[in-house]
Write an enzyme that holds these catalytic residues in place. Structure first.
Site, PDB file in Angstrom:
ATOM      1  N   HIS A  17      15.436  29.149  52.609  1.00  0.00           N
ATOM      2  CA  HIS A  17      15.020  29.930  51.432  1.00  0.00           C
ATOM      3  C   HIS A  17      15.473  29.230  50.147  1.00  0.00           C
ATOM      4  O   HIS A  17      14.720  29.143  49.181  1.00  0.00           O
ATOM      5  CB  HIS A  17      15.661  31.327  51.458  1.00  0.00           C
ATOM      6  CG  HIS A  17      15.176  32.231  52.557  1.00  0.00           C
ATOM      7  ND1 HIS A  17      16.026  32.879  53.419  1.00  0.00           N
ATOM      8  CD2 HIS A  17      13.932  32.611  52.925  1.00  0.00           C
ATOM      9  CE1 HIS A  17      15.331  33.618  54.262  1.00  0.00           C
ATOM     10  NE2 HIS A  17      14.058  33.476  53.988  1.00  0.00           N
ATOM     11  N   LYS A  41      11.910  46.022  59.031  1.00  0.00           N
ATOM     12  CA  LYS A  41      13.001  45.376  59.779  1.00  0.00           C
ATOM     13  C   LYS A  41      14.278  46.211  59.664  1.00  0.00           C
ATOM     14  O   LYS A  41      14.445  46.947  58.699  1.00  0.00           O
ATOM     15  CB  LYS A  41      13.258  43.981  59.211  1.00  0.00           C
ATOM     16  CG  LYS A  41      12.053  43.065  59.348  1.00  0.00           C
ATOM     17  CD  LYS A  41      12.319  41.699  58.745  1.00  0.00           C
ATOM     18  CE  LYS A  41      11.118  40.787  58.937  1.00  0.00           C
ATOM     19  NZ  LYS A  41      11.282  39.495  58.271  1.00  0.00           N
ATOM     20  N   ARG A  92       6.458  27.187  56.874  1.00  0.00           N
ATOM     21  CA  ARG A  92       7.262  26.265  57.669  1.00  0.00           C
ATOM     22  C   ARG A  92       6.452  25.577  58.750  1.00  0.00           C
ATOM     23  O   ARG A  92       6.654  24.427  59.070  1.00  0.00           O
ATOM     24  CB  ARG A  92       8.440  27.014  58.306  1.00  0.00           C
ATOM     25  CG  ARG A  92       9.467  27.480  57.300  1.00  0.00           C
ATOM     26  CD  ARG A  92      10.273  28.613  57.849  1.00  0.00           C
ATOM     27  NE  ARG A  92       9.402  29.736  58.150  1.00  0.00           N
ATOM     28  CZ  ARG A  92       9.772  30.829  58.774  1.00  0.00           C
ATOM     29  NH1 ARG A  92      10.991  30.945  59.215  1.00  0.00           N
ATOM     30  NH2 ARG A  92       8.905  31.803  58.983  1.00  0.00           N
ATOM     31  N   SER A 130      15.812  33.939  59.453  1.00  0.00           N
ATOM     32  CA  SER A 130      17.035  34.731  59.340  1.00  0.00           C
ATOM     33  C   SER A 130      17.440  35.344  60.680  1.00  0.00           C
ATOM     34  O   SER A 130      18.631  35.427  60.985  1.00  0.00           O
ATOM     35  CB  SER A 130      16.855  35.827  58.297  1.00  0.00           C
ATOM     36  OG  SER A 130      16.622  35.229  57.047  1.00  0.00           O
TER      37      SER A 130
HETATM   38  N1  COA Z   1      13.420  29.158  55.412  1.00  0.00           N
HETATM   39  C1  COA Z   1      13.959  29.902  56.364  1.00  0.00           C
HETATM   40  N2  COA Z   1      13.424  31.057  56.792  1.00  0.00           N
HETATM   41  C2  COA Z   1      12.304  31.463  56.196  1.00  0.00           C
HETATM   42  C3  COA Z   1      11.694  30.740  55.171  1.00  0.00           C
HETATM   43  C4  COA Z   1      12.297  29.523  54.784  1.00  0.00           C
HETATM   44  N3  COA Z   1      11.804  28.765  53.838  1.00  0.00           N
HETATM   45  N4  COA Z   1      10.583  31.399  54.783  1.00  0.00           N
HETATM   46  C5  COA Z   1      10.507  32.485  55.532  1.00  0.00           C
HETATM   47  N5  COA Z   1      11.548  32.534  56.394  1.00  0.00           N
HETATM   48  C6  COA Z   1      11.790  33.504  57.434  1.00  0.00           C
HETATM   49  C7  COA Z   1      12.548  34.693  56.972  1.00  0.00           C
HETATM   50  O1  COA Z   1      13.931  34.475  57.106  1.00  0.00           O
HETATM   51  C8  COA Z   1      12.039  35.743  57.902  1.00  0.00           C
HETATM   52  O2  COA Z   1      12.746  35.672  59.103  1.00  0.00           O
HETATM   53  P1  COA Z   1      13.026  36.955  59.988  1.00  0.00           P
HETATM   54  O3  COA Z   1      11.697  37.497  60.389  1.00  0.00           O
HETATM   55  O4  COA Z   1      13.824  36.404  61.080  1.00  0.00           O
HETATM   56  O5  COA Z   1      13.775  37.909  59.099  1.00  0.00           O
HETATM   57  C9  COA Z   1      10.612  35.335  58.165  1.00  0.00           C
HETATM   58  O6  COA Z   1      10.554  33.987  57.901  1.00  0.00           O
HETATM   59  C10 COA Z   1       9.571  35.948  57.296  1.00  0.00           C
HETATM   60  O7  COA Z   1      10.105  36.895  56.541  1.00  0.00           O
HETATM   61  P2  COA Z   1      10.286  36.950  54.963  1.00  0.00           P
HETATM   62  O8  COA Z   1       9.968  35.691  54.270  1.00  0.00           O
HETATM   63  O9  COA Z   1      11.609  37.562  54.674  1.00  0.00           O
HETATM   64  O10 COA Z   1       9.179  37.861  54.625  1.00  0.00           O
HETATM   65  P3  COA Z   1       8.977  39.207  55.262  1.00  0.00           P
HETATM   66  O11 COA Z   1       7.831  38.992  56.161  1.00  0.00           O
HETATM   67  O12 COA Z   1      10.179  39.844  55.831  1.00  0.00           O
HETATM   68  O13 COA Z   1       8.652  39.964  53.936  1.00  0.00           O
HETATM   69  C11 COA Z   1       7.287  40.967  52.298  1.00  0.00           C
HETATM   70  C12 COA Z   1       7.389  40.232  53.624  1.00  0.00           C
HETATM   71  C13 COA Z   1       8.502  41.765  51.956  1.00  0.00           C
HETATM   72  C14 COA Z   1       7.050  39.942  51.232  1.00  0.00           C
HETATM   73  C15 COA Z   1       6.053  41.847  52.480  1.00  0.00           C
HETATM   74  O14 COA Z   1       6.242  42.674  53.603  1.00  0.00           O
HETATM   75  C16 COA Z   1       5.799  42.710  51.273  1.00  0.00           C
HETATM   76  O15 COA Z   1       5.279  42.242  50.307  1.00  0.00           O
HETATM   77  N6  COA Z   1       6.150  44.001  51.374  1.00  0.00           N
HETATM   78  C17 COA Z   1       5.992  44.944  50.286  1.00  0.00           C
HETATM   79  C18 COA Z   1       4.893  45.946  50.550  1.00  0.00           C
HETATM   80  C19 COA Z   1       3.558  45.343  50.264  1.00  0.00           C
HETATM   81  O16 COA Z   1       3.193  45.070  49.154  1.00  0.00           O
HETATM   82  N7  COA Z   1       2.818  45.145  51.344  1.00  0.00           N
HETATM   83  C20 COA Z   1       1.541  44.533  51.290  1.00  0.00           C
HETATM   84  C21 COA Z   1       1.641  43.063  51.514  1.00  0.00           C
HETATM   85  S1  COA Z   1       0.048  42.362  51.737  1.00  0.00           S
END
Ligand code: COA
Length: 161
Positions: A17, A41, A92, A130
């Protein structure tokens, strides 16, 4: 002033990140790391703890263009409130693509004033997420190389308790 938001769960923030945040600061004047607290989550750290961990990293890395905020609700509404014109997401591997593609198009459908910008982290971080860091930490494996030093200490402390 070009403003971007970088949303995610950040449970916890990893070096992957951080790599994306640093790349985003090369492209935007201001980057708001946006910690989602209402995600489906079940996080290890509270929203407040996740924000504090990110703040510590930003301070330590002297990332003056970066701020961090908690958010609840629809992402594009938060982006509009912050006058952001871009959503940063890290890509990624090919496996990220389908989910990211769906989110980017759905966000665009909600508001065409905002675009999603995909950035690729350094190859050494492409296998990180994560959940895997949390699992290794819980099982007392080695995870020092995956997270910033302050996050490592916070995780160790949390697991001890
Ligand atoms: N390096 C390491 N890990 C990474 C990474 C990077 N560069 N980029 C992403 N990840 C990992 C994260 O750690 C996460 O891992 P996990 O699943 O083990 O926790 C995973 O990839 C993806 O998760 P993250 O980037 O945290 O995004 P998310 O999918 O949890 O979050 C939101 C998504 C919050 C952005 C999305 O759900 C959202 O916008 N929610 C708000 C409601 C909304 O508007 N919804 C409509 C969306 S269309």
């Amino acid at each position: 002033m070009k403003i971007a938001i970088y949303p995610g769960t950040f449970d916890p923030i990893t070096n992957g990140h951080l790599d994306i945040i640093e790349r985003a600061t090369q492209l935007f004047d201001k980057v708001i790391v946006t910690v989602a607290v209402n995600s489906s989550k079940t996080p290890m750290f509270t929203g407040e703890e996740r924000v504090e961990m990110i703040q510590a990293v930003i301070k330590q890395k002297r990332l003056t263009k970066v701020t961090v905020e908690r958010f609840n609700g629809l992402l594009v509404s938060f982006a509009a409130k912050k006058k952001a014109t871009a959503i940063i997401r890290g890509l990624r591997a090919i496996s990220d693509f389908e989910y990211e593609f769906q989110m980017a198009l759905m966000n665009r459908k909600q508001s065409n004033k905002i675009d999603t910008v995909f950035l690729m982290p350094a190859e050494k971080y492409t296998y990180l997420n994560s959940s895997i860091v949390r699992e290794i930490a819980r099982l007392d494996g080695k995870f020092r190389d995956f997270v910033p030093p302050s996050v490592y200490r916070t995780m160790k402390k949390k697991l001890k308790n």
